[in-house]
Write a protein that holds these residues in place. Structure first.
Motif, short mmCIF file in Angstrom:
data_model
loop_
_atom_site.label_atom_id
_atom_site.label_comp_id
_atom_site.label_asym_id
_atom_site.label_seq_id
_atom_site.Cartn_x
_atom_site.Cartn_y
_atom_site.Cartn_z
N GLU A 92 4.58 -7.54 14.59
CA GLU A 92 4.76 -7.70 13.15
C GLU A 92 4.60 -6.35 12.47
O GLU A 92 3.61 -5.64 12.69
N TRP A 93 5.55 -5.99 11.59
CA TRP A 93 5.59 -4.63 11.08
C TRP A 93 4.45 -4.30 10.12
O TRP A 93 3.76 -3.29 10.29
N ALA A 94 4.23 -5.10 9.08
CA ALA A 94 3.28 -4.74 8.04
C ALA A 94 1.87 -4.55 8.62
O ALA A 94 1.19 -3.56 8.31
N HIS A 95 1.43 -5.48 9.46
CA HIS A 95 0.09 -5.36 10.05
C HIS A 95 0.00 -4.12 10.92
O HIS A 95 -0.98 -3.37 10.84
N TRP A 96 1.03 -3.86 11.73
CA TRP A 96 1.04 -2.67 12.59
C TRP A 96 1.05 -1.40 11.75
O TRP A 96 0.32 -0.44 12.04
N TYR A 97 1.86 -1.37 10.70
CA TYR A 97 1.96 -0.18 9.86
C TYR A 97 0.61 0.14 9.23
O TYR A 97 0.22 1.32 9.17
N VAL A 98 -0.10 -0.88 8.80
CA VAL A 98 -1.41 -0.65 8.19
C VAL A 98 -2.43 -0.21 9.24
O VAL A 98 -3.14 0.79 9.05
N THR A 99 -2.52 -0.93 10.35
CA THR A 99 -3.59 -0.68 11.32
C THR A 99 -3.37 0.57 12.17
O THR A 99 -4.33 1.27 12.51
N ASP A 100 -2.09 0.87 12.51
CA ASP A 100 -1.83 1.99 13.42
C ASP A 100 -1.21 3.21 12.75
O ASP A 100 -1.21 4.29 13.35
N ARG A 101 -0.68 3.05 11.54
CA ARG A 101 -0.03 4.19 10.90
C ARG A 101 -0.68 4.62 9.59
O ARG A 101 -0.51 5.74 9.17
N ILE A 102 -1.43 3.75 8.94
CA ILE A 102 -2.12 4.12 7.71
C ILE A 102 -3.61 4.29 7.94
O ILE A 102 -4.20 5.33 7.65
N ALA A 103 -4.26 3.26 8.47
CA ALA A 103 -5.72 3.23 8.54
C ALA A 103 -6.35 4.42 9.28
O ALA A 103 -7.34 4.99 8.79
N PRO A 104 -5.85 4.83 10.46
CA PRO A 104 -6.53 5.93 11.16
C PRO A 104 -6.58 7.23 10.36
O PRO A 104 -7.59 7.94 10.37
N TYR A 105 -5.48 7.54 9.69
CA TYR A 105 -5.41 8.80 8.94
C TYR A 105 -6.14 8.69 7.61
O TYR A 105 -6.76 9.67 7.15
N LEU A 106 -6.10 7.51 6.97
CA LEU A 106 -6.86 7.30 5.75
C LEU A 106 -8.35 7.41 6.03
O LEU A 106 -9.10 8.05 5.28
N ARG A 107 -8.81 6.81 7.12
CA ARG A 107 -10.22 6.88 7.49
C ARG A 107 -10.64 8.33 7.76
O ARG A 107 -11.71 8.78 7.33
#
Length: 281
Positions: free
Chosen positions: A137-152
């Motif tokens: 699923e795109w939205a969940h993956w985009y948040v967890t693997d593409r946004i969250a690590p760099y935001l954190r």
């Protein structure tokens, strides 16, 4: 290995059997090497674990459908990548329109899942680590693997303030995009990774399965010659979903956060602005 730390001539000789006759630096750790038979190759040095394997796998995966032009891999080991050399020239509208159609066909070749790649799970985008783990699923993956690590990472280093973090987290809870099957992405498609010749060539991929709008948004992020022609040809060849223009800031958030962790808070302001624009869309 015996190919030498930062000795591109030795690396080319050992890995290809060619006899180097000259070396010309192109960029940091990237060299053009002349050979005795009149050939030219590019030798790229990268000592990070898995980085060369990831790039080789990405180049071959992008080449597989025959849609886009990528340099041929001549040889490699765990630190050196030896590739075909591409002689650049001025970008043209004809090449730009051709590129748009070719990127569209690359995306249409598809991927097994969002996040999927043919390289190692631990990959790289530029100098930043990037996780490549399949997700349905795109939205969940985009948040967890593409946004969250760099935001954190950015928040921990105080590169983004609390309000900025809150804005991006609010967006992450509201992502809603039209469903599309996973596209075969270049993954780091900014204009510096397009080499213009009679046709445009793509270099330095961070290839994985994702949403096709992400590649196009990244291409627009730092400016690209004849971008309007690229996008128009893409859309005519394989039409984009309604409202794609309003979703550009959402897709640009990922590379802006990557740039934030690599280059500092100036990009953080752009990332927060992109999130604000995406929330207004």
């Amino acid at each position: 290995m015996g190919a030498g730390e930062l000795n591109p001539a030795a690396a080319v000789a050992e890995l290809t059997g060619l006899t180097p006759t000259g070396v010309h630096p192109l960029a940091d750790h990237v060299f053009e090497v002349d050979t005795e038979d009149g050939d030219l190759v590019v030798a790229k040095y990268d000592p990070r674990q898995g980085a060369v394997d990831a790039e080789v796998a990405g180049l071959r995966w992008l080449a597989e459908p025959g849609a886009v032009a990528v340099p041929d891999v001549r040889a490699h080991d765990d630190r050196w990548l030896i590739m075909e050399q591409i002689e650049p020239s001025a970008p043209s509208t004809v090449a730009a329109e051709d590129l748009g159609r070719r990127i569209a066909d690359l995306h249409a070749a598809g991927a097994p899942a969002y996040g999927a790649s043919t390289g190692p799970e631990q990959a790289w985008i530029g100098l930043a680590p990037m996780r490549c783990v399949p997700s349905p699923e795109w939205a969940h993956w985009y948040v967890t693997d593409r946004i969250a690590p760099y935001l954190r990472n950015a928040a921990d280093r105080q590169l983004i303030d609390r309000d900025g973090v809150s804005t991006i987290e609010t967006l992450c809870g509201r992502i809603d995009v039209p469903h599309e099957p996973p596209a075969r992405l270049h993954g780091d498609l900014w204009s510096g990774n397009v080499v213009w010749a009679r046709q445009a060539w793509l270099i330095d991929p961070a290839a994985h399965g994702g949403h096709r709008e992400t590649d196009l948004a990244m291409l627009a992020l730092f400016g690209c010659p004849h971008l309007d022609r690229v996008i128009a040809a893409y859309d005519e060849h394989r039409p984009l979903a309604d409202g794609w223009q309003a979703r550009v800031p959402l897709h640009q958030l990922f590379p802006l956060l990557v740039h934030t962790v690599l280059f500092g808070s100036g990009y953080a302001r752009q990332a927060v602005a992109a999130a604000q624009a995406a929330l207004r869309a």
